[in-house]
Scaffold this motif. Structure first.
Motif, PDB file in Angstrom:
ATOM      1  N   GLN A  55      29.377  37.165  49.138  1.00 35.70           N
ATOM      2  CA  GLN A  55      30.578  37.138  48.312  1.00 35.70           C
ATOM      3  C   GLN A  55      30.962  35.707  47.952  1.00 35.70           C
ATOM      4  OE1 GLN A  55      33.335  39.451  50.715  1.00 35.70           O
ATOM      5  NE2 GLN A  55      33.046  41.221  49.385  1.00 35.70           N
ATOM      6  N   TYR A  56      30.870  34.798  48.903  1.00 32.94           N
ATOM      7  CA  TYR A  56      31.177  33.390  48.635  1.00 32.94           C
ATOM      8  C   TYR A  56      30.251  32.842  47.548  1.00 32.94           C
ATOM      9  CZ  TYR A  56      30.952  28.367  48.983  1.00 32.94           C
ATOM     10  OH  TYR A  56      30.918  27.047  48.654  1.00 32.94           O
ATOM     11  N   SER A  57      28.977  33.116  47.681  1.00 33.79           N
ATOM     12  CA  SER A  57      28.000  32.613  46.716  1.00 33.79           C
ATOM     13  C   SER A  57      28.317  33.123  45.309  1.00 33.79           C
ATOM     14  CB  SER A  57      26.602  33.041  47.144  1.00 33.79           C
ATOM     15  OG  SER A  57      25.646  32.592  46.227  1.00 33.79           O
ATOM     16  N   THR A  58      28.636  34.399  45.220  1.00 31.33           N
ATOM     17  CA  THR A  58      28.975  35.005  43.932  1.00 31.33           C
ATOM     18  C   THR A  58      30.243  34.380  43.363  1.00 31.33           C
ATOM     19  OG1 THR A  58      27.946  37.085  44.596  1.00 31.33           O
ATOM     20  CG2 THR A  58      29.526  37.185  42.795  1.00 31.33           C
ATOM     21  N   LEU A  59      31.273  34.262  44.186  1.00 37.06           N
ATOM     22  CA  LEU A  59      32.527  33.659  43.730  1.00 37.06           C
ATOM     23  C   LEU A  59      32.330  32.207  43.315  1.00 37.06           C
ATOM     24  CD1 LEU A  59      35.027  35.069  46.366  1.00 37.06           C
ATOM     25  CD2 LEU A  59      35.036  35.541  43.916  1.00 37.06           C
ATOM     26  N   TYR A  60      31.579  31.457  44.115  1.00 38.73           N
ATOM     27  CA  TYR A  60      31.335  30.056  43.810  1.00 38.73           C
ATOM     28  C   TYR A  60      30.673  29.910  42.442  1.00 38.73           C
ATOM     29  CZ  TYR A  60      29.769  25.255  44.214  1.00 38.73           C
ATOM     30  OH  TYR A  60      29.552  23.924  43.974  1.00 38.73           O
ATOM     31  N   CYS A  73      47.197  31.001  44.062  1.00 35.98           N
ATOM     32  CA  CYS A  73      48.311  31.843  44.520  1.00 35.98           C
ATOM     33  C   CYS A  73      47.854  33.274  44.777  1.00 35.98           C
ATOM     34  CB  CYS A  73      49.437  31.840  43.482  1.00 35.98           C
ATOM     35  SG  CYS A  73      50.227  30.233  43.312  1.00 35.98           S
ATOM     36  N   GLU A  74      47.136  33.832  43.827  1.00 33.14           N
ATOM     37  CA  GLU A  74      46.678  35.226  43.935  1.00 33.14           C
ATOM     38  C   GLU A  74      45.342  35.359  44.666  1.00 33.14           C
ATOM     39  OE1 GLU A  74      48.455  37.914  42.966  1.00 33.14           O
ATOM     40  OE2 GLU A  74      50.071  36.571  42.365  1.00 33.14           O
ATOM     41  N   LYS A  75      44.667  34.222  44.875  1.00 37.04           N
ATOM     42  CA  LYS A  75      43.360  34.195  45.566  1.00 37.04           C
ATOM     43  C   LYS A  75      42.335  35.080  44.852  1.00 37.04           C
ATOM     44  CE  LYS A  75      45.151  31.728  48.865  1.00 37.04           C
ATOM     45  NZ  LYS A  75      45.231  30.323  48.623  1.00 37.04           N
ATOM     46  N   MET A  76      42.242  34.884  43.541  1.00 40.07           N
ATOM     47  CA  MET A  76      41.283  35.665  42.759  1.00 40.07           C
ATOM     48  C   MET A  76      40.718  34.846  41.608  1.00 40.07           C
ATOM     49  SD  MET A  76      43.666  38.387  40.621  1.00 40.07           S
ATOM     50  CE  MET A  76      44.307  39.172  42.069  1.00 40.07           C
ATOM     51  N   VAL A  77      39.617  35.343  41.067  1.00 42.12           N
ATOM     52  CA  VAL A  77      38.942  34.691  39.942  1.00 42.12           C
ATOM     53  C   VAL A  77      39.752  34.910  38.679  1.00 42.12           C
ATOM     54  CG1 VAL A  77      36.853  34.713  38.521  1.00 42.12           C
ATOM     55  CG2 VAL A  77      36.673  35.005  40.988  1.00 42.12           C
ATOM     56  N   LEU A  78      39.912  33.845  37.905  1.00 38.65           N
ATOM     57  CA  LEU A  78      40.553  33.934  36.592  1.00 38.65           C
ATOM     58  C   LEU A  78      39.469  34.008  35.531  1.00 38.65           C
ATOM     59  CD1 LEU A  78      43.207  31.085  36.974  1.00 38.65           C
ATOM     60  CD2 LEU A  78      43.610  33.544  37.113  1.00 38.65           C
ATOM     61  N   VAL A  79      39.713  34.799  34.501  1.00 41.14           N
ATOM     62  CA  VAL A  79      38.758  34.943  33.405  1.00 41.14           C
ATOM     63  C   VAL A  79      39.487  34.616  32.109  1.00 41.14           C
ATOM     64  CG1 VAL A  79      37.130  36.494  32.278  1.00 41.14           C
ATOM     65  CG2 VAL A  79      37.633  36.792  34.701  1.00 41.14           C
ATOM     66  N   ASP A  80      38.849  33.766  31.269  1.00 41.67           N
ATOM     67  CA  ASP A  80      39.488  33.336  30.023  1.00 41.67           C
ATOM     68  C   ASP A  80      39.778  34.485  29.065  1.00 41.67           C
ATOM     69  OD1 ASP A  80      39.555  30.732  30.841  1.00 41.67           O
ATOM     70  OD2 ASP A  80      37.872  30.069  29.623  1.00 41.67           O
ATOM     71  N   SER A  81      38.860  35.446  28.995  1.00 40.82           N
ATOM     72  CA  SER A  81      39.044  36.536  28.032  1.00 40.82           C
ATOM     73  C   SER A  81      38.228  37.755  28.438  1.00 40.82           C
ATOM     74  CB  SER A  81      38.617  36.082  26.633  1.00 40.82           C
ATOM     75  OG  SER A  81      37.214  35.903  26.592  1.00 40.82           O
ATOM     76  N   ASP A  82      38.544  38.874  27.803  1.00 36.38           N
ATOM     77  CA  ASP A  82      37.774  40.103  28.041  1.00 36.38           C
ATOM     78  C   ASP A  82      36.330  39.940  27.584  1.00 36.38           C
ATOM     79  OD1 ASP A  82      39.945  41.394  29.153  1.00 36.38           O
ATOM     80  OD2 ASP A  82      40.561  42.353  27.273  1.00 36.38           O
ATOM     81  N   ASP A  83      36.112  39.149  26.520  1.00 41.58           N
ATOM     82  CA  ASP A  83      34.750  38.910  26.031  1.00 41.58           C
ATOM     83  C   ASP A  83      33.916  38.161  27.072  1.00 41.58           C
ATOM     84  OD1 ASP A  83      35.235  40.170  23.624  1.00 41.58           O
ATOM     85  OD2 ASP A  83      35.687  38.307  22.544  1.00 41.58           O
ATOM     86  N   TYR A 105      39.988  35.103  51.847  1.00 47.55           N
ATOM     87  CA  TYR A 105      39.249  34.232  52.765  1.00 47.55           C
ATOM     88  C   TYR A 105      38.420  33.179  52.049  1.00 47.55           C
ATOM     89  CZ  TYR A 105      40.483  37.876  56.060  1.00 47.55           C
ATOM     90  OH  TYR A 105      41.177  38.771  56.818  1.00 47.55           O
ATOM     91  N   TYR A 106      38.559  33.036  50.749  1.00 44.84           N
ATOM     92  CA  TYR A 106      37.712  32.103  49.995  1.00 44.84           C
ATOM     93  C   TYR A 106      37.797  30.676  50.551  1.00 44.84           C
ATOM     94  CZ  TYR A 106      35.445  29.773  46.076  1.00 44.84           C
ATOM     95  OH  TYR A 106      34.587  29.016  45.308  1.00 44.84           O
ATOM     96  N   GLU A 107      38.995  30.204  50.891  1.00 45.52           N
ATOM     97  CA  GLU A 107      39.135  28.842  51.423  1.00 45.52           C
ATOM     98  C   GLU A 107      38.412  28.692  52.768  1.00 45.52           C
ATOM     99  OE1 GLU A 107      41.837  30.383  50.066  1.00 45.52           O
ATOM    100  OE2 GLU A 107      42.142  29.116  48.315  1.00 45.52           O
ATOM    101  N   ILE A 111      34.819  26.403  53.965  1.00 46.62           N
ATOM    102  CA  ILE A 111      34.548  25.655  55.193  1.00 46.62           C
ATOM    103  C   ILE A 111      33.262  26.147  55.836  1.00 46.62           C
ATOM    104  CG2 ILE A 111      35.383  25.178  57.531  1.00 46.62           C
ATOM    105  CD1 ILE A 111      38.269  25.466  56.309  1.00 46.62           C
ATOM    106  N   LEU A 112      33.127  27.470  55.933  1.00 46.00           N
ATOM    107  CA  LEU A 112      31.960  28.065  56.596  1.00 46.00           C
ATOM    108  C   LEU A 112      30.666  27.842  55.832  1.00 46.00           C
ATOM    109  CD1 LEU A 112      32.588  31.675  57.965  1.00 46.00           C
ATOM    110  CD2 LEU A 112      31.480  29.795  59.122  1.00 46.00           C
ATOM    111  N   PHE A 113      30.699  28.087  54.522  1.00 44.92           N
ATOM    112  CA  PHE A 113      29.472  28.111  53.731  1.00 44.92           C
ATOM    113  C   PHE A 113      29.408  27.028  52.662  1.00 44.92           C
ATOM    114  CE2 PHE A 113      30.655  32.684  54.471  1.00 44.92           C
ATOM    115  CZ  PHE A 113      29.831  32.869  55.565  1.00 44.92           C
ATOM    116  N   GLY A 114      30.413  26.182  52.563  1.00 43.37           N
ATOM    117  CA  GLY A 114      30.519  25.225  51.466  1.00 43.37           C
ATOM    118  C   GLY A 114      29.293  24.379  51.235  1.00 43.37           C
TER     119      GLY A 114
END
Length: 151
Positions: A55-60, A73-83, A105-107, A111-114
């Protein structure tokens, strides 16, 4: 487990795999914190860390791609647009459930996998690796074309 334990470099090999004893120490710390639990290093902790690493690798990769960002704040990925999202999901269909999903747990994963992620100008992605291997094979097939005269 505290961040000091997780970030201690003595638990990582040069190839970023955990050293022997790491999972057992995790087990001991969990048993101290949660008496009566049946969690064990093998297979519970090992499988959870394997899932977290994926999951970390994918998020990174996603957060560092064009059109994506991270909401602290929300601890989630932001996406510029639906496209941007639909194009991404066409390339990587397994990630379609990650939009608007929090990853609290991303932060800690940083630390763990950075250090597991190679970055910088000398970093080589999968496509570049394949190209380099193909070039290496082509060079071997041509033989040693050294400009030095052979006697």
């Amino acid at each position: 487990m505290n961040d000091v334990f997780l970030s201690d470099p003595k638990w990582k090999h040069d190839n970023n795999q955990f050293r022997p004893g790491f999972y057992n120490l995790c087990e001991k710390k969990i048993l101290l914190a949660f008496a009566g639990t049946n969690l064990r290093a093998s297979s519970h902790i090992e499988s959870k860390i394997k899932l977290w690493r994926k999951q970390y690798s994918t998020l990174y990769d996603m957060v560092n791609a064009s059109g994506f960002g991270w909401d602290d704040c929300e601890k989630m990925v932001l996406v510029d647009s639906d496209d941007v999202w639909s194009n991404h999901v066409k390339k990587v269909p397994d990630e379609k459930g990650m939009r608007n999903k929090p990853f609290p747990y991303y932060e800690v994963w940083l630390i763990l996998f950075g250090k597991d992620r190679v970055t910088g100008e000398l970093a080589e992605g999968p496509a570049e690796s394949v190209t380099a291997m193909e070039n290496e094979e082509t060079t071997k097939e041509k033989g040693d074309e050294s400009p030095v005269e052979q006697f």
